[in-house]
Design an enzyme around this catalytic site. Sequence first.
Site, PDB file in Angstrom:
ATOM      1  N   GLY A  53       0.763  -1.242   0.000  1.00  0.00           N
ATOM      2  CA  GLY A  53       0.000   0.000   0.000  1.00  0.00           C
ATOM      3  C   GLY A  53       0.797   1.297   0.000  1.00  0.00           C
ATOM      4  O   GLY A  53       0.210   2.357   0.190  1.00  0.00           O
ATOM      5  N   TRP A  55       2.225   3.001  -2.469  1.00  0.00           N
ATOM      6  CA  TRP A  55       1.822   3.941  -3.541  1.00  0.00           C
ATOM      7  C   TRP A  55       0.480   4.574  -3.174  1.00  0.00           C
ATOM      8  O   TRP A  55       0.275   5.769  -3.365  1.00  0.00           O
ATOM      9  CB  TRP A  55       1.730   3.219  -4.891  1.00  0.00           C
ATOM     10  N   ASP A  72      -5.613  -5.276  -5.650  1.00  0.00           N
ATOM     11  CA  ASP A  72      -4.530  -6.270  -5.512  1.00  0.00           C
ATOM     12  C   ASP A  72      -5.156  -7.633  -5.228  1.00  0.00           C
ATOM     13  O   ASP A  72      -6.239  -7.722  -4.646  1.00  0.00           O
ATOM     14  CB  ASP A  72      -3.569  -5.895  -4.380  1.00  0.00           C
ATOM     15  N   ASP A  88      -8.292  -9.900  -8.855  1.00  0.00           N
ATOM     16  CA  ASP A  88      -7.348  -9.962  -9.981  1.00  0.00           C
ATOM     17  C   ASP A  88      -7.756  -8.935 -11.034  1.00  0.00           C
ATOM     18  O   ASP A  88      -8.867  -9.001 -11.575  1.00  0.00           O
ATOM     19  CB  ASP A  88      -7.398 -11.390 -10.558  1.00  0.00           C
ATOM     20  N   ASP A 113       2.166  -1.111 -10.380  1.00  0.00           N
ATOM     21  CA  ASP A 113       3.446  -1.621  -9.876  1.00  0.00           C
ATOM     22  C   ASP A 113       3.355  -3.148  -9.844  1.00  0.00           C
ATOM     23  O   ASP A 113       4.052  -3.812  -9.087  1.00  0.00           O
ATOM     24  CB  ASP A 113       3.667  -1.056  -8.460  1.00  0.00           C
ATOM     25  N   LYS A 153       5.188  -0.552 -14.202  1.00  0.00           N
ATOM     26  CA  LYS A 153       6.462  -1.256 -14.059  1.00  0.00           C
ATOM     27  C   LYS A 153       6.514  -2.343 -15.119  1.00  0.00           C
ATOM     28  O   LYS A 153       5.505  -2.992 -15.399  1.00  0.00           O
ATOM     29  CB  LYS A 153       6.511  -1.902 -12.673  1.00  0.00           C
TER      30      LYS A 153
HETATM   31  C1  LIG Z   1       5.675  -4.851  -6.004  1.00  0.00           C
HETATM   32  S1  LIG Z   1       4.130  -5.206  -5.316  1.00  0.00           S
HETATM   33  C2  LIG Z   1       3.363  -3.625  -5.297  1.00  0.00           C
HETATM   34  C3  LIG Z   1       3.843  -2.683  -4.205  1.00  0.00           C
HETATM   35  C4  LIG Z   1       2.947  -1.467  -4.064  1.00  0.00           C
HETATM   36  N1  LIG Z   1       3.012  -0.587  -5.220  1.00  0.00           N
HETATM   37  C5  LIG Z   1       3.281  -0.649  -2.859  1.00  0.00           C
HETATM   38  O1  LIG Z   1       3.738   0.480  -3.036  1.00  0.00           O
HETATM   39  O2  LIG Z   1       3.066  -1.109  -1.744  1.00  0.00           O
HETATM   40  C6  LIG Z   1       3.308  -5.993  -6.634  1.00  0.00           C
HETATM   41  C7  LIG Z   1       1.879  -6.383  -6.329  1.00  0.00           C
HETATM   42  O3  LIG Z   1       1.238  -6.841  -7.529  1.00  0.00           O
HETATM   43  C8  LIG Z   1       0.195  -7.702  -7.105  1.00  0.00           C
HETATM   44  N2  LIG Z   1      -0.379  -8.449  -8.232  1.00  0.00           N
HETATM   45  C9  LIG Z   1       0.225  -9.397  -8.991  1.00  0.00           C
HETATM   46  N3  LIG Z   1      -0.638  -9.877  -9.919  1.00  0.00           N
HETATM   47  C10 LIG Z   1      -1.819  -9.200  -9.747  1.00  0.00           C
HETATM   48  C11 LIG Z   1      -3.077  -9.227 -10.415  1.00  0.00           C
HETATM   49  N4  LIG Z   1      -3.305 -10.061 -11.440  1.00  0.00           N
HETATM   50  N5  LIG Z   1      -4.058  -8.391  -9.994  1.00  0.00           N
HETATM   51  C12 LIG Z   1      -3.836  -7.538  -8.967  1.00  0.00           C
HETATM   52  N6  LIG Z   1      -2.652  -7.461  -8.286  1.00  0.00           N
HETATM   53  C13 LIG Z   1      -1.648  -8.272  -8.675  1.00  0.00           C
HETATM   54  C14 LIG Z   1       0.889  -8.576  -6.056  1.00  0.00           C
HETATM   55  O4  LIG Z   1      -0.038  -9.208  -5.224  1.00  0.00           O
HETATM   56  C15 LIG Z   1       1.762  -7.539  -5.324  1.00  0.00           C
HETATM   57  O5  LIG Z   1       1.135  -7.085  -4.149  1.00  0.00           O
END
Ligand SMILES: C[S@@+](CC[C@H](N)C(=O)[O-])C[C@H]1O[C@@H](n2cnc3c(N)ncnc32)[C@H](O)[C@@H]1O
Length: 197
Positions: A53, A55, A72, A88, A113, A153
Amino acid sequence: MHWRKNQTEDVYYQKAKEDGYRSRAIYKLIEIDDKYKLVKPNSMILDIGSAPGSWSQLVSKRLKSGNCVAVDIHPMTDIANINFICGDIFHEKVLEKALELNQNQKFTLVISDIAPTVSGIKDADVLRSVGMAEELCEICNELLVINGSFLTKVFQGPGFDDFLKLMRRSFKTVRITKPSASRPESREVYVLGQLKR
Ligand SMILES: C[S@@+](CC[C@H](N)C(=O)[O-])C[C@H]1O[C@@H](n2cnc3c(N)ncnc32)[C@H](O)[C@@H]1O
């Protein structure tokens, strides 16, 4: 163990703990937003891959009026003024819910991200990351207002150049940026598309 040691010695990790942020990832968005002024008054923001969280914490702080929906697959504890959906982003129902939580209006800014679960096989991980970024770019055709912006990203490697071509077909301005908090050894960069065609 080795990873944990690197993590605790990392300047941004320590800084995030001291500043009360949920992840070191916040410093990437701070740098990008300071430079490109993405969060504006009345912005309608979709934060994809938002957990844990950080961002969303920055958006909550900088967004004076407007709306933010965060999505997420993992749970995220509440943040003031952020409407969170646990689901998702590639599921139609989740997209519908996101629009509903935005008063059925399109977003002005989509930030992602999102990261696939890494397998350790570098090229396979790049392909999955690029595939997700491409799919999100397509989703932006539905979710973003004309002239909206999309920040994502993405890992550099096989398929990256094709992703850039797709971005250039979709946005008038496309920039690649690597914020200081992004680990130099990581293949990740952030691609910003502005002024949707
Ligand atoms: C690097 S982390 C994000 C960190 C976040 N931006 C922060 O500042 O706290 C990547 C996130 O992408 C999520 N993610 C991966 N595939 C996803 C999907 N299909 N739908 C939603 N979230 C997804 C993961 O669960 C993970 O929490």
